[in-house]
Design an enzyme around this catalytic site. Structure first.
Site, PDB file in Angstrom:
ATOM      1  N   CYS A 478       0.847  -1.194   0.000  1.00  0.00           N
ATOM      2  CA  CYS A 478       0.000   0.000   0.000  1.00  0.00           C
ATOM      3  C   CYS A 478       0.880   1.241   0.000  1.00  0.00           C
ATOM      4  O   CYS A 478       0.959   1.961  -0.992  1.00  0.00           O
ATOM      5  CB  CYS A 478      -0.920   0.000   1.214  1.00  0.00           C
ATOM      6  SG  CYS A 478      -2.255  -1.198   1.120  1.00  0.00           S
ATOM      7  N   GLU A 480       4.032   1.156   2.197  1.00  0.00           N
ATOM      8  CA  GLU A 480       5.117   0.802   3.097  1.00  0.00           C
ATOM      9  C   GLU A 480       6.481   1.056   2.463  1.00  0.00           C
ATOM     10  O   GLU A 480       6.723   0.692   1.318  1.00  0.00           O
ATOM     11  CB  GLU A 480       5.005  -0.675   3.488  1.00  0.00           C
ATOM     12  CG  GLU A 480       3.671  -1.069   4.052  1.00  0.00           C
ATOM     13  CD  GLU A 480       2.658  -1.503   3.001  1.00  0.00           C
ATOM     14  OE1 GLU A 480       2.232  -2.669   3.061  1.00  0.00           O
ATOM     15  OE2 GLU A 480       2.309  -0.684   2.142  1.00  0.00           O
TER      16      GLU A 480
END
Length: 835
Positions: A478, A480
């Site tokens: 997502c 990270e």
């Protein structure tokens, strides 16, 4: 006198292997299913050529289906070899045997070859991680959203072979047995989730020089050199290192075998092909596969094919949470692109076509099926292959190049939910590139997302990376952050920040169950000051973080012991040099992440208590607790809810009253996690993202002091609660920028605009300026839904008319019709911004 027949272990194994062969024949007898769906007519007008249109249509209209080949071949490998070889060698053999025996095919018109399963939209299972029950599999087949076809032969193979062998062996069972009752209580209450429960921990991207460029024979020589250099006189771990390195060699053989099989298949097809143009393509595919089976890629086309074999190897070896990704695809390809264009071997149009064929390959790979809480926390089957474009080079110069613009064109034409594409925007990024990225995003399907390059580098430096390594990093999954090719940074699960307050307000008891699961921090009616309440909240938070970290550390060790990943290891520095597995600390950097969820909701809840109970005495704690218990349904509760929801400072409005509370909660969460030792010689850190877990966490959390009703979603990422942000998008980014993003591993901000608000050149400039402004203030990430509320409501009422509508959910885009009603409602209710 009758004589008994002695059946040897070998006889039993032979019978089991014969049963596996029969089961493989049965499951292979079924053709890939198709589903009735509208042809994406808008795609016809977006520039892609006829080849890509056909491949895209196949990808979109093939029904996802469960593929039992991997599970059955893996079981056969264990039956033959378990106990006679080390675990890393056994895991390498699983990949080798699968790639040697799996069904392969080349689809008409394909230029990039290879699928994880038997064909497009096939989803292999990973019983060594999570052994699905027959009820699980029937549910996968029958559910309305994102179902996977499961045949009677699949069920029979699962019942007769897979379940008997793997039910007690699966890591999920060992993980659940290893946890304390306190962990189970918190897990069942929805305090946190656990990624290792059904998935593997792998989380990284292509990035090191070896991973990006080296031929497989070069890597094989590196591994052999490491074996030859082992010191059996002084190194007490030499035998274990030897086992790991031999596992890497076997896993590397697997990808060579697969590439050579595709080369042979392409040659046979070329010899039988009547169309001269297609025969030449197949011959080139054969040459590409044979070259990258051993040597460095020599062309743009060969580099993409090499990457794709690596991608298949890593995602077939294990079931990593967040699929492998090529990382800085534009920077990896630019040298090949320029060289091939200079020799006349490649045109811009051909390069775009090859990229679009790669996009089809990504879209052909649904994430392996999930069930239970794991499905709730990630209600999508996008595999989170997040491709970064732009940013800076490892030398610190502008990273935007010709391929960067090609990738934007590819995104724009393909409009796939997968791969999950983004752009990195640095201070050196040309305005033209930023505007073009905003133009693609303005089309309304949620991609690309936007990331702040300088802030990413700051995050990595703060986590102890060198400057050179930090510049190699970016965002995957997502949002990270990691140092690609050099770092293992698995996520472990989500942490429900608002639920902790509910436990605090009930003196350690979960009101949903009446069970004492937290600390006895006292009756909140007895707290004389807000500081006393906040101190109790922080004590509860630390209590549950202790439980979560302890449990995940255990799970990390189980994963390293049971499921080493020799192929992912050989692609990650410094696993070969150390002779250690990726899952066991072999990477140069080893980070473990815990994801905080609901910072907007917890901020507004605490702000309401502070403002209304302690600072202005608008209502008492007793009155508030009663209203919460009644879900604001009592006779006098409406007044409390109006004051809490409409007349109290809210996060997202550039109001320091609320934003200071956000900073305090964030700092306590971060400081309670960051720096704890993990089990891989690294440390724990936090990031702030939800995937779809904010829906699940809302389901298990009662009414909030902010006026939120029981069961409603909590806030997503670092976004404000729905309708709390009333001062426009600039106020939102000012509030969000007050968080110390650089001390995290990533933060996620969703914003929604109506199409009319960003129309024309002025609208495009406003959107670009918003991105620049947020990043200048230190924000990590922002992404956009460009769609109006009325369209979404109509799509909910008439889904048949919106089969191709795509929206941004969290760190991913998804088709509207694939989302559950609760998630659709949450997206509808997000604040619509405008300039």
């Amino acid at each position: 006198m009758a004589t008994s027949t002695i059946v040897s272990f070998d006889d039993i194994a032979v019978r089991q292997l014969e049963a596996i062969d029969a089961a493989l024949a049965a499951v292979r007898s079924h053709d890939a299913p198709t589903r009735v769906t509208s042809h994406t007519t808008w795609a016809d007008d977006r520039g892609m050529n006829e080849r890509v249109k056909r491949l895209r249509h196949q990808s979109e209209t093939t029904q996802p289906y469960l593929d039992m080949e991997r599970a059955l071949i893996e079981t056969a490998t264990y039956l033959r070899h378990e106990g006679s070889v080390s675990t890393p060698e056994l895991r390498g053999m699983v990949l080798r045997d699968y790639f040697a025996d799996k069904t392969i095919s080349i689809e008409p018109g394909e230029l990039i070859v290879g699928e994880k399963g038997r064909g497009p939209q096939a989803a292999p299972t990973f019983p060594e991680l999570c052994c699905h029950t027959l009820a699980d599999m029937r549910n996968m087949n029958d559910r309305e959203q994102v179902n996977f076809r499961v045949t009677d032969d699949d069920l029979a193979a699962q019942a007769s072979i897979v379940i008997p062998y793997w039910r007690a062996r699966a890591s999920r069972e060992k993980i659940m047995r290893a946890q304390t009752s306190a962990w189970h209580d918190a897990f069942e209450a929805g305090i946190f989730t656990e990624f290792y429960e059904q998935r593997a921990g792998g989380h990284t991207c292509l990035g090191s020089e070896r991973g990006v460029r080296a031929g497989f024979d070069e890597i094989r020589a590196d591994i052999q050199a490491a074996i030859d250099a082992l010191d059996y006189m002084a190194d007490e771990h030499a035998v274990a290192k030897c086992d790991e390195l031999h596992g890497m060699l076997i896993a590397l053989d697997a990808v060579t075998i697969l590439a050579e099989r595709y080369a042979e298949l392409a040659e046979r097809m070329a010899a039988e092909e009547s169309d001269a143009t297609r025969a030449a393509e197949l011959a080139q595919i054969a040459e590409n596969c044979r070259t990258v089976a051993h040597d460095r890629p020599r062309t743009f086309w060969q580099w993409i094919q090499r990457y794709w074999f690596i991608h298949l190897a890593i995602t077939s070896e294990t079931n990593p949470w967040d699929a492998y990704t090529p990382g800085r695809l534009d920077q990896h390809l630019i040298g090949y692109y320029r060289a091939d264009v200079a020799t006349g071997e490649l045109t811009r149009e051909r390069a775009l076509e090859l990229l679009e064929c790669l996009w089809v390959k990504f879209n052909n790979q649904p994430a392996p099926p999930k069930v239970g809480v794991t499905l709730k926390e990630s209600g999508t089957y996008s595999d989170f292959a997040n491709i970064n474009t732009g940013g800076i080079t490892p030398e610190g110069t502008d990273g935007v190049n010709e391929v960067s613009y090609l990738i934007l064109d590819c995104m724009d034409e393909m409009m796939f939910i997968q791969p999950n594409s983004n752009v990195q925007i640095s201070r050196k990024t040309p305005r033209r590139f930023l505007r073009r990225a905003c133009e693609v995003a303005r089309a309304g399907w949620g991609q690309p997302a936007f990331y702040n390059t300088e802030e990413i580098v700051d995050e990595l430096l703060a986590a102890g990376k060198s400057l050179a390594d930090a510049r190699r990093g970016g965002s995957s999954g997502c949002v990270e952050t990691g140092c690609w090719g050099y770092e293992a940074y698995p996520l472990t699960g989500y942490f429900n920040l608002p639920k902790i307050l509910e436990i605090t307000l009930n003196d350690g008891v979960d009101p949903r169950t009446g069970k004492l699961i937290g600390l006895r921090t006292g009756d909140p009616r007895s707290f004389a000051t807000y500081d006393e309440l906040f101190d109790a909240y922080v004590r509860q938070m630390k209590h549950f973080i202790d439980i979560k970290v302890r449990g995940s550390n255990i799970n990390t060790q189980i994963c390293a012991r049971e499921n080493p990943v020799p192929f992912m290891s050989l692609m990650t520095e410094d696993c070969i040099a150390r002779g250690e597995d990726y899952n066991a600390g072999g990477a140069r950097y080893n980070t473990t992440y815990l994801q905080g969820v609901g910072i907007g909701s917890i901020t507004d809840a605490l702000a309401s208590i502070k403002y209304n109970v302690y600072d202005h005495a608008r209502f008492t704690m007793d009155e508030l607790l009663g209203a919460l218990a009644r879900n604001f349904a009592g006779e006098c509760d409406a007044r409390i809810r109006v004051l809490a929801s409409r007349r109290t400072p809210k996060y997202g409005n550039d109001d320091d009253y609320a934003d200071d509370i956000m900073r305090a909660v964030f700092a306590c969460f971060r400081d309670s996690v960051t720096g704890r030792p993990n089990m891989r010689r690294g440390e724990w850190r936090i990031d702030m993202l939800p995937t779809t877990c904010h829906i699940y966490f809302g389901e298990v959390t009662g009414a909030s002091p902010s006026g939120r009703l029981a069961g409603e979603p909590v806030s997503d990422g670092i976004s404000p609660e729905a309708h709390a942000d009333v001062n426009g998008p600039t106020a939102v980014i000012k509030s969000c920028a007050k968080m110390d993003h650089a001390s995290t591993g990533g933060t996620l901000l969703n914003q929604k605009f109506t199409p009319s608000s960003i129309a024309g050149d002025r609208g495009l400039d406003n959107l670009a300026d918003l991105v620049r402004s947020y990043f200048d203030m230190g924000g990590h990430h922002v992404q956009f839904n460009i769609v109006d509320r009325e369209t979404l409501i109509d799509a909910q009422r008439h889904p048949e008319a919106y089969r191709d509508l795509i929206v941004r959910v969290a760190g991913f885009s998804e088709k509207w019709c694939n989302l559950g009603r609760e998630l659709q409602d949450e997206i509808i209710n997000r604040t619509e911004q405008g300039f």
